[in-house]
Design a protein around this motif. Structure first.
Motif, PDB file in Angstrom:
ATOM      1  N   LEU A   1      23.323  31.013  49.099  1.00  0.00           N
ATOM      2  CA  LEU A   1      23.021  30.648  47.718  1.00  0.00           C
ATOM      3  C   LEU A   1      24.230  30.876  46.813  1.00  0.00           C
ATOM      4  O   LEU A   1      24.539  30.045  45.944  1.00  0.00           O
ATOM      5  N   LEU A   2      24.907  31.998  47.007  1.00  0.00           N
ATOM      6  CA  LEU A   2      26.067  32.321  46.165  1.00  0.00           C
ATOM      7  C   LEU A   2      27.157  31.269  46.308  1.00  0.00           C
ATOM      8  O   LEU A   2      27.677  30.747  45.308  1.00  0.00           O
ATOM      9  N   LEU A   3      27.507  30.948  47.542  1.00  0.00           N
ATOM     10  CA  LEU A   3      28.614  30.024  47.765  1.00  0.00           C
ATOM     11  C   LEU A   3      28.264  28.603  47.327  1.00  0.00           C
ATOM     12  O   LEU A   3      29.095  27.910  46.727  1.00  0.00           O
ATOM     13  N   CYS A   4      27.038  28.169  47.607  1.00  0.00           N
ATOM     14  CA  CYS A   4      26.653  26.804  47.210  1.00  0.00           C
ATOM     15  C   CYS A   4      26.475  26.688  45.695  1.00  0.00           C
ATOM     16  O   CYS A   4      26.883  25.689  45.085  1.00  0.00           O
ATOM     17  N   ALA A   5      25.874  27.694  45.070  1.00  0.00           N
ATOM     18  CA  ALA A   5      25.640  27.644  43.629  1.00  0.00           C
ATOM     19  C   ALA A   5      26.948  27.627  42.846  1.00  0.00           C
ATOM     20  O   ALA A   5      27.016  27.054  41.748  1.00  0.00           O
ATOM     21  N   THR A   6      27.990  28.232  43.401  1.00  0.00           N
ATOM     22  CA  THR A   6      29.279  28.253  42.701  1.00  0.00           C
ATOM     23  C   THR A   6      29.821  26.850  42.498  1.00  0.00           C
ATOM     24  O   THR A   6      30.515  26.575  41.506  1.00  0.00           O
TER      25      THR A   6
END
Length: 495
Positions: free
Chosen positions: A282-287
């Motif tokens: 989630l962190l990497l994609c949301a960035t």
């Protein structure tokens, strides 16, 4: 992969874009101030979206020795370094295959290819962000104070380009997530130290200076535009949608199953649990959504194609996971991976070609006006940064006026602003030379052209045709016209 990335960037060719010309001109002015005490012609720090004492000075040093191609090669070295660091920290997060896949996809993005041949501070800022991320991931198993090695690099990234600060929260969260499997609850100390270290350095470097005003004007309090949200989202999807969708599929697959390696002896970092893997995905994609979301809020497409690339740098590791899962263990379905990467390559080539054809070749224009420019006159241009850069040894930056707003006071003390300022200045023969391209700001160009034509003291010096890419660029694979002249420089001189 790096050789291919370099070839894709080096094939792009055009004269200086107005942003490149502006930063290089500012860099030369800063160098002159540092070496000879020459006063600044313009207060660059008050409106630049990065410190004029950092990248512009470095680029000006290279430009002074090797010209614009050298400055662009400097950007290429930064983008190649970014791809290398992406491979390094993706390999540490996941495995070798994911690292190679992430680098392969990122290397052919339009943003990566264009920034590798663009003398602006985007390439060094992205490199510094990737270096900060690599340090955070590399020191995940080390004692908590080791994360402070990333603080000066993170602060420097923000100094080079203020918008880089948008991605610092992701790096801080990554410091926690990557350390959690090794240190448990004690990992909370790492993001705290990183925040304090970076914050103190930024406060020391920007406090009490005009850099803070520049950051507010160009980043935090930037004026809102009128570009529609749907159009901005469509552009973002066109430039980075394929990699983003691959990253999302990789995040879903990684959350469901942690093992990425064909070897049963390999222990993946994600062995700490499905919740941890889900948070990382989630962190990497949301960035990747940060830049499009912020520019939708601002209502402007300006620099979106570059800012999309910053977010995709962080989504690329998950895209690497998605690509390796698509290919499968023991390269079971290599044709799927080849098809996906080939599609990304075709998009990157077509979109970067279109991007580099968006502004006219100024070679003939500069050659035409060179004999009419000196250090005594005043000049008006649609893109004054370009002639100010190429003719900087003949005239100073302050002698050039742009078509993006003007204030003028006539001989009677009457003050004019906006369109009336151009009309009043041209009635008074205030400019010795006028260069309009009809593309950069067509409405104001029409106002100026009408005012010039009604003044008998100006004569038309030249009509110079040029080609530019379609300004709409709505199609997925836009192309520039090959034969038809679809623009022209109009040049007037005072008689």
């Amino acid at each position: 992969m790096l050789a291919l990335q370099a070839a894709l960037s080096l094939r792009l060719s055009n004269t200086a874009f107005q942003d490149e010309a502006l930063y290089l001109t500012a860099g030369h002015a800063e160098l002159s101030r540092l070496l000879h005490g020459t006063p600044q012609p313009i207060n660059y720090a008050a409106y630049f979206s990065g410190s004029p004492q950092l990248y512009p000075v470095l680029a000006a040093v290279v430009d002074g020795r090797f010209g614009l191609p050298g400055a662009r090669m400097l950007s290429l070295s930064f983008t190649l370094g970014t791809t290398t660091l992406l491979y390094c920290f993706t390999r540490r997060l996941f495995d070798e295959r994911a690292g190679l896949a992430a680098a392969a996809l990122f290397a052919v993005l339009q943003s990566t290819v264009v920034m590798g041949s663009f003398a602006t501070y985007d390439a060094p800022a992205m490199f510094l962000l990737s270096l900060t991320t690599w340090i955070v991931v590399r020191t995940a198993q080390a004692p908590a104070p080791a994360v402070l090695l990333a603080a000066p690099v993170a602060a420097l990234a923000v100094g080079v380009k203020y918008a880089a600060g948008l991605y610092l929260p992701t790096i801080v969260a990554l410091a926690l997530l990557t350390a959690w499997p090794h240190h448990g609850v004690k990992a909370i100390l790492r993001p705290v130290l990183l925040i304090l270290g970076t914050g103190c350095l930024l406060a020391l470097s920007m406090g009490g200076t005009e850099l803070l005003a520049g950051m507010q004007q160009t980043t935090t309090n930037r004026q809102h535009g009128s570009d529609g949200a749907l159009s901005l989202l469509q552009q973002s999807a066109k430039w980075g949608g394929l990699l983003f969708l691959t990253a999302v599929s990789g995040a879903i697959a990684y959350a469901r199953r942690s093992s990425l390696s064909e070897s049963p002896l390999t222990t993946p970092l994600g062995s700490s649990g499905r919740g941890w893997r889900t948070l990382l995905g989630l962190l990497l994609c949301a960035t990747a959504l940060l830049a499009p979301s912020y520019q939708v809020y601002l209502g402007t497409v300006v620099s979106l194609f570059k800012h999309v690339g910053f977010g995709l740098l962080f989504a690329a590791p998950m895209a690497g996971v998605g690509l390796t899962r698509l290919v499968g263990a023991h390269f079971r379905h290599p044709h799927f991976g080849i098809a996906l990467w080939t599609a990304a390559l075709c998009l990157g080539i077509a979109q970067s070609d279109w991007r580099f054809g968006r502004w006219p070749d100024s070679t003939t224009m500069i050659r035409t006006i060179a004999s009419d420019v000196n250090n005594q006159g005043r000049y008006l241009s649609s893109t004054p940064e370009v002639p100010a850069y190429y003719l900087r040894h003949k005239a100073g930056h302050r002698q050039w006026q742009s078509g993006f707003g003007m204030e003028y006071t006539n001989r009677n003390g009457t003050r004019y602003t906006g369109d009336e300022a151009y009309r009043a200045a041209l009635r008074d023969d205030a400019f010795d030379l006028i260069v309009l391209d009809g593309v950069t700001n067509p409405r104001v160009d029409r106002v100026i052209a009408d005012a010039v034509k009604s003044n008998p003291h100006y004569r038309l010096l030249a009509h110079l045709p040029f080609n530019v890419s379609s300004l709409r660029g709505d199609s997925l694979l836009p192309t520039a016209p090959k034969t038809k002249d679809n623009g022209r420089y109009r040049i007037w001189v005072k008689q």
